[in-house]
Write an enzyme that holds these catalytic residues in place. Structure first.
Site, short mmCIF file in Angstrom:
data_model
loop_
_atom_site.label_atom_id
_atom_site.label_comp_id
_atom_site.label_asym_id
_atom_site.label_seq_id
_atom_site.Cartn_x
_atom_site.Cartn_y
_atom_site.Cartn_z
N ASP B 94 0.74 -1.28 0.65
CA ASP B 94 -0.34 0.04 0.12
C ASP B 94 0.81 1.32 0.12
OD1 ASP B 94 1.35 0.14 2.88
OD2 ASP B 94 -0.86 -0.44 3.90
N SER B 95 0.10 1.84 -0.30
CA SER B 95 1.29 3.37 -0.15
C SER B 95 1.55 4.11 1.11
CB SER B 95 0.26 4.97 -0.88
OG SER B 95 -0.37 5.18 -0.51
N GLY B 96 1.06 3.71 1.56
CA GLY B 96 1.34 4.31 3.52
C GLY B 96 0.06 5.19 4.29
N GLY B 97 -0.39 5.92 2.73
CA GLY B 97 -1.18 6.87 2.99
C GLY B 97 -2.54 6.64 3.68
N PHE B 98 -3.46 5.12 3.80
CA PHE B 98 -4.74 4.54 5.43
C PHE B 98 -3.36 4.51 6.30
CE2 PHE B 98 -6.23 1.58 7.95
CZ PHE B 98 -7.47 1.92 7.50
N ASP B 148 -2.44 8.62 -1.84
CA ASP B 148 -4.42 8.84 -1.71
C ASP B 148 -4.22 9.27 -0.47
OD1 ASP B 148 -4.07 6.73 -0.51
OD2 ASP B 148 -5.56 6.26 -2.13
N GLN B 191 -11.00 7.21 -5.19
CA GLN B 191 -11.53 7.65 -3.69
C GLN B 191 -13.25 8.40 -4.42
OE1 GLN B 191 -10.72 7.24 -0.97
NE2 GLN B 191 -8.79 7.13 -1.45
N GLY B 218 -10.92 3.72 0.25
CA GLY B 218 -11.84 4.30 1.64
C GLY B 218 -13.28 3.43 1.67
N ASP B 268 -7.98 -7.19 0.20
CA ASP B 268 -6.51 -8.06 0.84
C ASP B 268 -7.99 -7.23 2.30
OD1 ASP B 268 -6.51 -4.79 1.21
OD2 ASP B 268 -5.83 -5.32 2.73
N CYS B 306 -14.47 -27.88 6.96
CA CYS B 306 -14.01 -28.08 6.63
C CYS B 306 -12.62 -29.29 6.48
CB CYS B 306 -12.91 -27.01 7.84
SG CYS B 306 -11.68 -25.85 7.02
N CYS B 308 -8.94 -28.47 6.54
CA CYS B 308 -7.70 -27.48 6.76
C CYS B 308 -7.14 -28.49 7.99
CB CYS B 308 -7.97 -25.76 7.27
SG CYS B 308 -8.70 -26.00 8.65
N CYS B 311 -8.33 -27.90 10.76
CA CYS B 311 -9.57 -29.15 11.47
C CYS B 311 -10.24 -30.34 11.71
CB CYS B 311 -10.67 -28.34 9.68
SG CYS B 311 -11.31 -26.68 10.59
N HIS B 337 -6.17 -21.52 10.04
CA HIS B 337 -7.64 -22.21 9.63
C HIS B 337 -8.49 -20.84 8.72
CE1 HIS B 337 -11.99 -23.28 10.17
NE2 HIS B 337 -11.83 -21.89 10.38
#
Lengths: 375, 375
Positions: B94-98, B148, B191, B218, B268, B306, B308, B311, B337
């Site tokens: 990511d850009s670091g903005g968040f 952003d 945005q 956003g 994500d 499940c 996995c 499980c 899991h």
């Protein structure tokens, strides 16, 4: 009982080191062996499959902790400790004594047993030799330990003598309490503090009672390494050569090498796992304290001579970054490396004894350590 | 650039759902895809090899966090983020903005960029579009994001309009700042807050600049799910069909299914990993909150349907025991899991789209959830 046994394969001509095999109902354990500690039904930060990959053949469970959380009867209802924690190789449980005695003012010793308050909720419990055995059998351990008092260090001779006598009486009650239909092996624990004659007396008394194996308790409790080795030398030669010998709660890599040289077959210690979580890593050249600034940009693995998963894939700089940020992966990778080191140290000792070159192995162990890192 | 591309394989006839492939310099990503979040160069509690076993094809790194600790230049000197963390598949940063905007009073926005104080030591830093791109390129990410402002919710229309305009100017600077010789793909971020016309305007402006892919930013910031879906419907149809579409920071399993239905290719979210560490487990029938007393003796796995690793080997009772005792293994198993669930949900969606039965898949998803667990 019938499934438990010990086979002595090789004895080192220049020391007391022994190469053997312990047969249990859940498979064979090659000795000398290091047993990782899985206090609460998990070796912290390790999958059972990863433990196996690193060569663990037997692990420990802590009776005191499992008795309180989640409770041995709950574990039994869920199929026993092995099924509960997804581990199908042998498990050894301690008697709970060590943890109970560590509670200090929260416990009171009587002939009957020990009354103590839970460190979790203060609830009152009575742990007796009979209950300790029942809890260990209920958990489904393959090797169970007699309930004894772990004597504090230092202690007066009078205290040690009377405590060792009490542990002897408790050992007899443990032997009588064990269920005849349970297939677990029962080990007695030699006490006697730092007094060679009391160790001898304890070793003889326990053999009169008769156990499947014998442990030395009350070591690695603050004494000098020399005193520890003296007690090994006092007690181990008195124990039957055709049964396994276990030194409880020991120790540093040096302690393991010296214990093997004195005829110890089994060790357990929280050191590799606990130190791992504190960022202290074991290597052939000594300890690496990963938080040190010198590792911030260090592209080398923990130990350039180590072939473990961690050393093949991660730099000291990355591990330091993880550790400094309290990342779970730090504990996972550090624990894996440290157990690889401890289990590898024992595997190397086994090979060396079998090949008749344990003396060289022991010399090489000291030669490779850098002076500032020597224990 | 030349190595990056998107291939549209199937389009669902009854929805906007798309089955595709993203080509990167580090291999192909099957879409729609969920990308686990590896904030500080580790997906918390997961080995890279385990991530692969569970089907992760790309993971996220957080520019803000890596910029502060251990520093992008240190990572570069150690061979880049992939080598640093032992991950050879694609990484998106990511850009670091968040994160910078989440600092609240610790940051100040200007035309130039954002001045902020480190949440670790209070040190002052200036993050600009140019620096964000340089940091991401230095880390060695395969997909990098334009810098952003992540607009808070709720915000006035005036604020959203001016912020979106600023993000547009920053997007242009990001495009200009990227190194021509770096092979990373650069995504623009649409945005516009919860205003459909501003979303549309942003989507058009970004396409004029021209990016390798487009994200919606956003969202999942506190709005109702309906508002989130409205914004997807407003913006996604305006984006080029032959380029990947990514909705950032989203979301619940329901959000993923609904996002796929609206034409999203990439997601994500920290939800599966963070919730795992808090003992909240995802299943086809809803959430399991493992600390609940009802699971204390429950021999069933998290999800009986499940397949996995977790499980197959562990009961709810054991996982609850680990969780209650803050065992590292709880975080490890729960994370595994939950990622299995999220990655499996996307794998199922991909299969369903390819087979022309995404509508049935979406219906089945809702049918299996128990009413009390519906999001």
């Amino acid at each position: 009982m019938s499934q438990f046994g010990f086979t002595l394969l090789h004895t080192d001509p220049h020391s007391q080191a022994r190469r053997g095999q312990i047969q249990t109902r859940r498979g064979t354990i090659e000795t000398p062996v290091f047993m990782p500690v899985g206090t609460l039904g998990t070796v912290k930060g390790m999958l059972p499959e990863t433990l196996k990959e690193e060569g663990a053949e037997i692990i420990l469970g802590n009776t005191y902790h499992l008795f309180l959380r989640p409770g041995h009867e709950l574990v039994a209802r869920l199929g026993g400790l092995h099924q509960f924690m997804n581990w199908d190789r042998p498990i050894l449980t301690d008697s709970g004594g060590f943890q109970v005695f560590s509670l200090g003012k929260l416990r009171k010793i009587t002939e009957e047993g020990v009354r103590f308050q839970s460190h979790i909720d203060g609830s009152s419990h009575m742990l007796t030799p009979e209950l300790s055995i029942a809890v260990q059998e209920t958990l489904g351990a393959d090797i169970i330990m007699a309930f004894d008092e772990c004597i504090p260090y230092p202690s007066t001779r009078d205290y040690v003598a009377s405590s060792t006598a009490l542990s002897g009486r408790w050992a007899r009650r443990c032997k009588e309490a064990r269920r005849s239909d349970d297939g677990a092996a029962l080990f007695g624990i030699v006490q006697g503090g730092m007094y060679a004659d009391l160790r001898k007396q304890s070793a003889e008394e326990l053999q009169e009672i008769g156990f499947d194996g014998y442990a030395l308790g009350g070591l690695s409790v603050g004494e000098e390494a020399a005193a520890m080795y003296d007690m090994m030398e006092a007690a181990l030669p008195l124990l039957p050569a055709d049964q396994p010998r276990y030194v409880m709660g020991v120790g540093t890599p040096e302690n393991l090498i010296e214990g093997v040289a004195r005829g110890v077959d089994m060790f357990d210690c929280v050191m590799p796992t606990r130190n791992a979580r504190n960022g202290v890593l074991f290597t052939n050249f000594g300890k690496v304290v990963i938080k040190q600034a010198r590792y911030a940009e260090d592209p080398l693995p923990i130990d350039p001579d180590c072939d473990c998963y961690v050393c093949r894939h991660y730099s000291r700089a990355y591990l330091r970054h993880l550790y400094q940020n309290n990342e779970i992966l730090a504990a996972m990778l550090h624990t894996r490396h440290n157990l690889h080191y401890y289990l590898g140290l024992m595997a190397g000792a086994r090979d060396a004894i079998a090949a008749g070159r344990f003396t060289e192995y022991r010399q090489e162990f000291y030669r490779r350590r850098q002076p500032e890192s020597a224990a």
